[in-house]
Design a protein around this motif. Structure first.
Motif, PDB file in Angstrom:
ATOM      1  N   HIS A 161       0.868  -1.188   0.000  1.00 39.48           N
ATOM      2  CA  HIS A 161       0.000   0.000   0.000  1.00 39.48           C
ATOM      3  C   HIS A 161       0.899   1.231   0.000  1.00 39.48           C
ATOM      4  CE1 HIS A 161      -3.197   2.782   1.066  1.00 39.48           C
ATOM      5  NE2 HIS A 161      -2.514   3.157   2.136  1.00 39.48           N
ATOM      6  N   LEU A 162       0.711   2.124  -0.972  1.00 41.31           N
ATOM      7  CA  LEU A 162       1.504   3.351  -1.037  1.00 41.31           C
ATOM      8  C   LEU A 162       0.971   4.351  -0.014  1.00 41.31           C
ATOM      9  CD1 LEU A 162       2.049   3.896  -4.874  1.00 41.31           C
ATOM     10  CD2 LEU A 162       3.791   3.381  -3.171  1.00 41.31           C
ATOM     11  N   LEU A 163       1.841   4.812   0.875  1.00 40.39           N
ATOM     12  CA  LEU A 163       1.444   5.751   1.923  1.00 40.39           C
ATOM     13  C   LEU A 163       1.543   7.201   1.455  1.00 40.39           C
ATOM     14  CD1 LEU A 163       3.211   4.058   4.978  1.00 40.39           C
ATOM     15  CD2 LEU A 163       0.854   3.777   4.204  1.00 40.39           C
ATOM     16  N   PHE A 164       2.635   7.541   0.784  1.00 36.87           N
ATOM     17  CA  PHE A 164       2.765   8.875   0.208  1.00 36.87           C
ATOM     18  C   PHE A 164       3.877   8.867  -0.825  1.00 36.87           C
ATOM     19  CE2 PHE A 164       5.872   9.188   3.686  1.00 36.87           C
ATOM     20  CZ  PHE A 164       6.947   9.844   3.084  1.00 36.87           C
ATOM     21  N   GLN A 165       3.869   9.885  -1.670  1.00 31.82           N
ATOM     22  CA  GLN A 165       4.916  10.052  -2.685  1.00 31.82           C
ATOM     23  C   GLN A 165       5.128  11.545  -2.900  1.00 31.82           C
ATOM     24  OE1 GLN A 165       5.536  11.045  -6.119  1.00 31.82           O
ATOM     25  NE2 GLN A 165       7.549  10.137  -5.871  1.00 31.82           N
ATOM     26  N   GLN A 166       6.379  11.974  -2.769  1.00 31.55           N
ATOM     27  CA  GLN A 166       6.725  13.377  -2.953  1.00 31.55           C
ATOM     28  C   GLN A 166       7.947  13.488  -3.841  1.00 31.55           C
ATOM     29  OE1 GLN A 166       5.329  16.196  -1.761  1.00 31.55           O
ATOM     30  NE2 GLN A 166       3.751  15.312  -0.457  1.00 31.55           N
ATOM     31  N   ASN A 167       7.925  14.448  -4.752  1.00 29.42           N
ATOM     32  CA  ASN A 167       9.090  14.743  -5.582  1.00 29.42           C
ATOM     33  C   ASN A 167       9.567  16.157  -5.293  1.00 29.42           C
ATOM     34  OD1 ASN A 167       8.930  12.234  -6.892  1.00 29.42           O
ATOM     35  ND2 ASN A 167       7.445  13.018  -8.348  1.00 29.42           N
ATOM     36  N   VAL A 168      10.877  16.319  -5.174  1.00 30.55           N
ATOM     37  CA  VAL A 168      11.468  17.610  -4.838  1.00 30.55           C
ATOM     38  C   VAL A 168      12.542  17.936  -5.870  1.00 30.55           C
ATOM     39  CG1 VAL A 168      12.551  18.969  -3.006  1.00 30.55           C
ATOM     40  CG2 VAL A 168      11.177  16.960  -2.413  1.00 30.55           C
ATOM     41  N   TYR A 169      12.548  19.186  -6.336  1.00 32.35           N
ATOM     42  CA  TYR A 169      13.593  19.605  -7.273  1.00 32.35           C
ATOM     43  C   TYR A 169      14.866  19.913  -6.499  1.00 32.35           C
ATOM     44  CZ  TYR A 169      10.492  19.714 -11.280  1.00 32.35           C
ATOM     45  OH  TYR A 169       9.651  19.342 -12.302  1.00 32.35           O
ATOM     46  N   LEU A 170      15.495  18.856  -5.990  1.00 31.18           N
ATOM     47  CA  LEU A 170      16.722  19.011  -5.215  1.00 31.18           C
ATOM     48  C   LEU A 170      17.609  17.795  -5.461  1.00 31.18           C
ATOM     49  CD1 LEU A 170      17.866  21.088  -3.089  1.00 31.18           C
ATOM     50  CD2 LEU A 170      17.294  19.376  -1.381  1.00 31.18           C
ATOM     51  N   GLY A 171      18.154  17.689  -6.663  1.00 29.93           N
ATOM     52  CA  GLY A 171      19.025  16.584  -7.006  1.00 29.93           C
ATOM     53  C   GLY A 171      20.479  16.935  -6.784  1.00 29.93           C
ATOM     54  N   SER A 172      21.359  16.002  -7.126  1.00 27.75           N
ATOM     55  CA  SER A 172      22.782  16.168  -6.846  1.00 27.75           C
ATOM     56  C   SER A 172      23.379  17.381  -7.555  1.00 27.75           C
ATOM     57  CB  SER A 172      23.531  14.888  -7.236  1.00 27.75           C
ATOM     58  OG  SER A 172      23.218  14.521  -8.571  1.00 27.75           O
ATOM     59  N   LEU A 173      23.203  17.483  -8.860  1.00 27.50           N
ATOM     60  CA  LEU A 173      23.776  18.618  -9.579  1.00 27.50           C
ATOM     61  C   LEU A 173      23.002  19.902  -9.316  1.00 27.50           C
ATOM     62  CD1 LEU A 173      24.815  17.102 -13.039  1.00 27.50           C
ATOM     63  CD2 LEU A 173      26.234  17.612 -11.064  1.00 27.50           C
ATOM     64  N   ARG A 174      21.714  19.789  -9.000  1.00 21.50           N
ATOM     65  CA  ARG A 174      20.928  20.995  -8.717  1.00 21.50           C
ATOM     66  C   ARG A 174      21.415  21.652  -7.420  1.00 21.50           C
ATOM     67  NH1 ARG A 174      16.547  22.280 -11.400  1.00 21.50           N
ATOM     68  NH2 ARG A 174      16.024  20.137 -11.947  1.00 21.50           N
ATOM     69  N   LEU A 204       9.053  18.535   4.014  1.00 16.94           N
ATOM     70  CA  LEU A 204       8.799  17.097   3.904  1.00 16.94           C
ATOM     71  C   LEU A 204       8.764  16.387   5.248  1.00 16.94           C
ATOM     72  CD1 LEU A 204      11.149  16.117   0.933  1.00 16.94           C
ATOM     73  CD2 LEU A 204       8.684  16.434   0.857  1.00 16.94           C
ATOM     74  N   TRP A 205       9.399  16.991   6.264  1.00 17.63           N
ATOM     75  CA  TRP A 205       9.609  16.227   7.494  1.00 17.63           C
ATOM     76  C   TRP A 205       8.305  15.804   8.158  1.00 17.63           C
ATOM     77  CZ3 TRP A 205      13.799  14.820   6.000  1.00 17.63           C
ATOM     78  CH2 TRP A 205      14.897  15.621   5.735  1.00 17.63           C
ATOM     79  N   ALA A 206       7.285  16.669   8.143  1.00 17.97           N
ATOM     80  CA  ALA A 206       6.014  16.317   8.790  1.00 17.97           C
ATOM     81  C   ALA A 206       5.403  15.076   8.154  1.00 17.97           C
ATOM     82  CB  ALA A 206       5.045  17.497   8.703  1.00 17.97           C
ATOM     83  N   ASN A 207       5.435  15.007   6.820  1.00 19.47           N
ATOM     84  CA  ASN A 207       4.874  13.854   6.110  1.00 19.47           C
ATOM     85  C   ASN A 207       5.670  12.594   6.422  1.00 19.47           C
ATOM     86  OD1 ASN A 207       3.013  12.647   4.484  1.00 19.47           O
ATOM     87  ND2 ASN A 207       3.722  13.513   2.581  1.00 19.47           N
ATOM     88  N   VAL A 208       6.985  12.729   6.483  1.00 21.98           N
ATOM     89  CA  VAL A 208       7.844  11.577   6.745  1.00 21.98           C
ATOM     90  C   VAL A 208       7.640  11.063   8.168  1.00 21.98           C
ATOM     91  CG1 VAL A 208      10.252  10.870   7.037  1.00 21.98           C
ATOM     92  CG2 VAL A 208       9.586  12.195   5.022  1.00 21.98           C
ATOM     93  N   HIS A 209       7.543  11.986   9.128  1.00 19.30           N
ATOM     94  CA  HIS A 209       7.406  11.575  10.536  1.00 19.30           C
ATOM     95  C   HIS A 209       6.013  11.035  10.867  1.00 19.30           C
ATOM     96  CE1 HIS A 209      11.358  12.721  11.840  1.00 19.30           C
ATOM     97  NE2 HIS A 209      11.212  13.982  11.437  1.00 19.30           N
ATOM     98  N   GLU A 210       5.060  11.225   9.970  1.00 17.13           N
ATOM     99  CA  GLU A 210       3.704  10.729  10.189  1.00 17.13           C
ATOM    100  C   GLU A 210       3.659   9.208  10.197  1.00 17.13           C
ATOM    101  OE1 GLU A 210      -0.633  10.989   7.914  1.00 17.13           O
ATOM    102  OE2 GLU A 210       0.902  12.496   7.488  1.00 17.13           O
ATOM    103  N   HIS A 211       4.629   8.576   9.541  1.00 20.50           N
ATOM    104  CA  HIS A 211       4.655   7.116   9.412  1.00 20.50           C
ATOM    105  C   HIS A 211       5.871   6.548  10.143  1.00 20.50           C
ATOM    106  CE1 HIS A 211       1.554   7.651   6.361  1.00 20.50           C
ATOM    107  NE2 HIS A 211       2.318   8.580   5.829  1.00 20.50           N
ATOM    108  N   ASP A 212       5.695   5.389  10.713  1.00 17.41           N
ATOM    109  CA  ASP A 212       6.772   4.736  11.457  1.00 17.41           C
ATOM    110  C   ASP A 212       7.678   3.988  10.468  1.00 17.41           C
ATOM    111  OD1 ASP A 212       8.358   3.729  13.475  1.00 17.41           O
ATOM    112  OD2 ASP A 212       7.013   2.042  13.896  1.00 17.41           O
ATOM    113  N   ILE A 213       8.555   4.725   9.812  1.00 16.16           N
ATOM    114  CA  ILE A 213       9.425   4.156   8.778  1.00 16.16           C
ATOM    115  C   ILE A 213      10.599   3.441   9.430  1.00 16.16           C
ATOM    116  CG2 ILE A 213      10.949   4.715   6.831  1.00 16.16           C
ATOM    117  CD1 ILE A 213       9.061   7.170   6.347  1.00 16.16           C
TER     118      ILE A 213
END
Length: 517
Positions: A161-174, A204-213
């Motif tokens: 079951h997918l809990l969430f998905q987020q994309n951020v424009y923050l890659g290595s070269l960026r 992103l931290w609030a979304n990440v901390h919402e789940h016990d990863i």
């Protein structure tokens, strides 16, 4: 067992750090073999990030490598070739000219893959290996962190079951493009880079901390190289690292810089410039999230794309499994906007049954039924913003939301269908959405809108008077059978109105009839 003909294909990726080609042989997803795998590090990547332009020199490098790949394809007599590019070209101000030059000079037509799709292809391949038992996460929440040169994708799942998905424009070269060469050489650069990453990821931290990863999965070449640099051997297709081991590794540099990576591991400058911000991104995640284990998996973008291509070509059931995950994720997204899940579920069900009865005869590709279902799920999200102008709000919300696996063109289809206003209902034109689809999309959108409008009419009161329907397509009629002992006058009248447009679009008259479902 039926004998399946073995097929061959070439998959080429024009990346920012390297250009890679896989020649694959397959009969099915579980019978795909990589018979040739070549890769060449390139120099143009950082230049494109800095200037947002593909120079003549860079085009020469791209075309030279592509023509080398072309000769190898000829040697294997490969006719089916897919050439894809991601950040390397898609963000250039002269993208169209660059694509045209590549076509003229190499004969290759290049498909530009946008970020949401780029992250999805990697997930598609990696999750396939997870389901095959490459690693057992024992029912815990898992976060896949996929870092590309241009962005980062965070995909979280638990128990299929997918809990969430987020994309951020923050890659290595960026990340690196935000600092000058002098700043990169400053003693304060490692600290500044880490703080820049932390601040950029703060939402992103609030979304990440919402789940016990409990597990974080890192994949691709950077992840594999990390394991090698830390001298940790893979076991059963995965490399396991304790978070503290990784933190100790980064802290052993006393300020991680590309130069220190080059000196300690004899890496090229281009590779070091990619790995340094990638490792810092990892470090910031592991400093912020308490997890049990880091899992390194070798699935690359080109492998993920190859598996996706084979799955589509062979109509593998895994494609429908993935779409089920993605539809569930869309319901989670809709839930943020306090949508009516029961009504949306009914409209989705009606629309799916009407589509299934129609699509083969009416020139609709099977996968467009998935876009129709997404539209049904998301069509009332705009009411959270503005009840009076909910259609225009739904349209804009969908267009501005990252929908995992969906291209911008597909998103336009979903948004246009979800915000549809029946032309025979003039009272609803107050929140008209001014959209101008390309001629190629206009017919498809009109067909899906006609189906959606009919489905929505069957639950016009939002009370579920009609629980389910059965769709039967005749020569000139589409008969929709239902069972209900309640007064469905509103639904019947709405259905008659929606039928007028449906009849014009398909040349078929819909009938709502009481009968066995």
């Amino acid at each position: 067992m039926e004998n399946r003909v073995r097929q061959y294909a070439g998959i080429i990726h024009i990346g920012t750090v390297n250009m890679a080609m896989k020649i694959i042989s397959y009969t099915a997803m579980d019978d795909m073999t990589i018979i040739e795998n070549v890769s060449q590090e390139v120099e143009y990547g950082e230049e494109v990030f800095k200037t947002h332009h593909v120079s003549f020199r860079s085009l020469n490098e791209i075309c030279r490598i592509l023509n080398g790949f072309k000769q190898l394809l000829r040697d294997y007599d490969i006719q089916d070739v897919r050439v894809i590019t991601t950040t390397a070209i898609r963000e250039a101000d002269n993208m169209l000219n660059a694509l045209d030059q590549i076509k003229v000079r190499t004969g290759f037509k290049v498909e530009v893959v946008h970020m949401a799709k780029e992250i999805y292809y990697k997930f598609f391949g990696l999750y396939y290996h997870v389901l095959k038992g490459t690693f057992n996460f024992a029912g815990h929440a898992v976060l896949l962190v996929d870092i590309t040169s241009g962005g980062m994708g965070l995909t979280c799942w638990q128990d299929d079951h997918l809990l969430f998905q987020q994309n951020v424009y923050l890659g290595s070269l960026r990340i690196m493009e935000n600092f000058t060469q002098r700043q990169r050489e400053d003693i304060s650069f490692p600290t500044a880079a880490r703080e820049f990453i932390h601040g950029s990821l703060a939402p992103l931290w609030a979304n990440v901390h919402e789940h016990d990863i409990r597990y974080i999965v890192l994949s691709g070449k950077s992840a594999v190289l990390l394991g090698k640099l830390m001298h940790i051997e893979p076991q059963n297709g995965a490399t396991l690292i304790r978070p503290q081991m990784f933190r100790d590794f980064v802290e052993s540099f006393h300020g991680l810089t590309p130069l220190k990576l080059m000196q300690r591991f004899k890496l090229s400058e281009g590779l070091a410039n990619v790995l340094m911000p990638t490792f810092m991104l990892y470090y910031e995640l592991f400093r912020t999230i308490e997890i049990d284990m880091i899992v390194l998996m070798s699935t690359t973008f080109t492998e993920g794309y190859s598996l996706y291509y084979v799955a589509e070509q062979t109509a593998d059931p895994y494609v429908n499994h993935q779409r089920g995950l993605l539809l569930d994720l869309a319901r989670t997204i809709a839930g943020r906007y306090l949508y009516n899940p029961d009504h949306s579920a009914r409209v989705e069900s009606y629309a799916a049954k009407i589509f299934q009865a129609l699509y083969q005869r009416c020139g609709l590709a099977y996968h467009t039924g998935y876009l129709l279902r997404l539209a049904a799920i998301l069509h009332e999200t705009g009411k959270f913003i503005n009840m009076r102008k909910h259609r225009v709000c739904s349209y804009e919300l969908i267009r501005q939301t990252d929908l995992f696996s969906i291209t911008d063109e597909e998103k336009e289809i979903v948004a246009s269908v979800a915000s549809y206003i029946d032309p025979y209902m003039p009272s609803e034109h107050a929140d008209w959405v001014d959209r101008n689809p390309t001629p190629g999309l206009e017919v498809l959108i009109s067909k899906l809108q006609a189906i959606f409008s009919l489905a929505d009419a069957i639950d016009k009161s939002h009370t579920g008077k009609i629980k389910q329907i059965r769709a039967v397509l005749g020569d000139k009629e589409l008969r929709l059978y239902y069972q209900s002992e309640l007064d469905i006058s509103l639904e019947r009248w709405s259905f008659i109105q929606a039928s007028r447009n449906f009849e014009e679009i398909f040349g078929i008259t819909p009938r709502l009839l009481k009968g066995q479902v």
